[in-house]
Design an enzyme around this catalytic site. Sequence first.
Site, PDB file in Angstrom:
ATOM      1  NE  ARG A 186     -23.641   5.251  -0.220  1.00 19.16           N
ATOM      2  CZ  ARG A 186     -24.506   5.651  -1.140  1.00 19.16           C
ATOM      3  NH1 ARG A 186     -24.089   5.931  -2.357  1.00 19.16           N
ATOM      4  NH2 ARG A 186     -25.788   5.761  -0.863  1.00 19.16           N
TER       5      ARG A 186
ATOM      6  CE  LYS B  92     -19.870  13.191  -3.259  1.00 16.91           C
ATOM      7  NZ  LYS B  92     -20.800  12.208  -3.857  1.00 16.91           N
ATOM      8  CB  THR B  93     -16.099  10.216  -4.858  1.00 15.89           C
ATOM      9  OG1 THR B  93     -16.312   8.849  -5.214  1.00 15.89           O
ATOM     10  CG2 THR B  93     -14.731  10.622  -5.341  1.00 15.89           C
ATOM     11  CB  ILE B  94     -16.315   6.308  -0.618  1.00 15.53           C
ATOM     12  CG1 ILE B  94     -17.279   5.517  -1.506  1.00 15.53           C
ATOM     13  CG2 ILE B  94     -17.065   7.080   0.448  1.00 15.53           C
ATOM     14  CD1 ILE B  94     -17.974   4.375  -0.788  1.00 15.53           C
ATOM     15  CG  ASP B  95     -16.446   5.040  -6.044  1.00 15.54           C
ATOM     16  OD1 ASP B  95     -16.730   4.400  -5.016  1.00 15.54           O
ATOM     17  OD2 ASP B  95     -17.213   5.131  -7.018  1.00 15.54           O
TER      18      ASP B  95
ATOM     19  CD  GLU C 148     -20.374  -0.814  -7.255  1.00 14.34           C
ATOM     20  OE1 GLU C 148     -21.559  -0.764  -6.910  1.00 14.34           O
ATOM     21  OE2 GLU C 148     -19.594   0.155  -7.151  1.00 14.34           O
TER      22      GLU C 148
ATOM     23  N   GLY D  33     -16.909   0.779  -6.039  1.00 16.18           N
ATOM     24  CA  GLY D  33     -15.983   1.306  -7.027  1.00 16.18           C
ATOM     25  C   GLY D  33     -16.381   0.872  -8.418  1.00 16.18           C
TER      26      GLY D  33
ATOM     27  CE  LYS E 228     -17.489 -25.488   7.660  1.00 12.82           C
ATOM     28  NZ  LYS E 228     -18.380 -26.543   8.170  1.00 12.82           N
TER      29      LYS E 228
ATOM     30  CG  ASP F  91     -16.579  11.971 -11.604  1.00 10.27           C
ATOM     31  OD1 ASP F  91     -17.458  11.673 -10.781  1.00 10.27           O
ATOM     32  OD2 ASP F  91     -16.324  11.264 -12.591  1.00 10.27           O
ATOM     33  CG  ASP F  92     -20.934  12.631 -13.231  1.00 10.73           C
ATOM     34  OD1 ASP F  92     -20.119  12.864 -14.144  1.00 10.73           O
ATOM     35  OD2 ASP F  92     -21.575  11.570 -13.141  1.00 10.73           O
TER      36      ASP F  92
ATOM     37  N   GLY G   4     -23.665  10.593  -4.125  1.00 10.31           N
ATOM     38  CA  GLY G   4     -23.672   9.616  -3.035  1.00 10.31           C
ATOM     39  C   GLY G   4     -22.994  10.138  -1.774  1.00 10.31           C
TER      40      GLY G   4
ATOM     41  CE1 TYR H 203     -25.662   2.508  -1.921  1.00 13.18           C
ATOM     42  CE2 TYR H 203     -26.785   0.410  -1.679  1.00 13.18           C
ATOM     43  CZ  TYR H 203     -26.464   1.520  -2.442  1.00 13.18           C
ATOM     44  OH  TYR H 203     -26.939   1.627  -3.724  1.00 13.18           O
ATOM     45  CD  GLU H 204     -22.468  -3.042   3.892  1.00  9.40           C
ATOM     46  OE1 GLU H 204     -22.945  -4.194   3.849  1.00  9.40           O
ATOM     47  OE2 GLU H 204     -22.063  -2.426   2.878  1.00  9.40           O
TER      48      GLU H 204
ATOM     49  NE  ARG I 201     -26.599   8.510  -6.706  1.00  6.19           N
ATOM     50  CZ  ARG I 201     -25.278   8.468  -6.550  1.00  6.19           C
ATOM     51  NH1 ARG I 201     -24.507   9.206  -7.335  1.00  6.19           N
ATOM     52  NH2 ARG I 201     -24.729   7.712  -5.627  1.00  6.19           N
TER      53      ARG I 201
END
Length: 569
Positions: free
Chosen positions: A445, A227-230, A336, A276, A267, A200-201, A106, A442-443, A170
Amino acid sequence: MSPPYIANADVSPVIPPSPSLTGRVSSVYSEVQAYRIDQPLPFPSVLKNRFQIVDGPPSSAAGNPDEIAKLFPSLFGQPSAMLVPSDSGYVQVNKKLKIGVVLSGGQAPGGHNVISGLFDYLQDHARGSTLYGFKGGPAGIMKCKYVELTAEFIYPYRNQGGFDMICSGRDKIETPEQFKQAEETAQRLDLDGLVVIGGDDSNTNACLLAENFRSKNSKTRVIGCPKTIDGDLKCKEVPTSFGFDTACKIYSEMIGNVMVDARSTGKYYHFVRLMGRAASHITLECALQTHPNITIIGEEVAAKKLTLKNVTDYIVDVISKRSELGYNYGVILIPEGLIDFIPEVQQLIAELNEILAHDIMDEDGLWKKNLTTQSHHLFDFFPQAIQEQLLLERDPHGNVQVAKIETEKMLIQMVETELEKRRQEGSYNGGEFKGQSHFFGYEGRCGLPTNFDSTYCYALGYTAGALLQNGKTGLISSVGNLAAPVEDWTAGGTALTSLMDVERRHGKFKPVIKKAMVELDGAPFKKFSSLREQWAVKNQYISPGPIQFVGPASNVINHTLLLELGAQA
């Protein structure tokens, strides 16, 4: 280098170089994009001057070292490496190199700067070298689809978001035939090295490639980049993965916006699900940045063995307390992968996986008799939309596609039901509950990378070039001391096998880089847990606003990293 276009107040929009020349898909740039391209970046001093590479002690593995040693006989135990200043250690090598680079998995903000840093290293220290970008991820390696990356081609992507320079994918290189295809590509292009930019993968795959090349006495060396935003690819030597800083700031801006909306209308309860799947780092960081009323951390749910009823009751209890104070609104953050952390749901998913694997579904629902009693009751308890999402086709790894499970909507319905139950019992007399659902995914990434991610990524790419030129393989580019000024950052490489453990799959041990989960005894979670009760009933919302590139907030690093490095109380 003279820029091929100049931002001008009298000309809008800005027109970048022709896509036919550069490959850039965009036909117009905003003023901010154009400004960022030529924005100078600070640089670690160890990379500016002469350096030598010093090896550390032999490495082991994150778990099951005996099995990792069997899987990586050529690489296991090799030391990590550190670049250190030297008056005479580094001598410019005139040999031209041929290096490949691939984006895998990703997207994450900053990937283009890794490639830019790698390219600039080759220009600075091995002039005349060739950099090939494999198109579409690892499949590009196997199919030998590539583009030669030149200064003109790379220029429009500097400090830009996205992975569209060469795009990602991927696919994995894991079968004997696929390894052979990779070998053939390396031989055809006469590659001296390959840089794999991924999570990681992908970095596990990079290590397998490095092992394969070395076992075949191939000259092609392999270096990874984190690399990973997670945020779940990190360790002591790799303090953070790139993209996490930018993504969390993008999400936090949006969370801050809905906080202002909640307080303005008075309200709505906004249920915000965040990226994540495996770890809750993004949710935790966004909580630290914005101070929501409720934040669910998956790792805590798992550790306490909480049920969905427990989670629902916690949310309803806070809503009740706030209602007593006159607050019938709030903001709730959910990771997530929450469903994956709840033991009873994990059991249900395991049983559903078994049923789906044997194709014993039927339209009349008789297949449910194959569920245990507990799982049957839980499945029927879910709203129909969630039931349908649990039965979706699995991803390539056999996992439930949790990104498609609208947990936030499920919780809204469960909270509504529980509040109505309590109202009828007379234990809740508060205002009307109105839930609003959001998924911020996705906003985050492909946004313009923050100053931190731009600089960090450039240093990672530059370091990867240094490691390859000095004959290293099977390492992940590591830039450290990140709480210090950029000039004092360290650079080196960490043995990929040292990050690995094994999982038993289909009767065989499979190497995996161990995911870094939220540690409940770690500084970030402790900081959060010490404040969450205040945030629950008091409106201590923070609206961080958009990412800044200049000014006092432009170089602020995320709370998680600073707390883990001990640089923030």
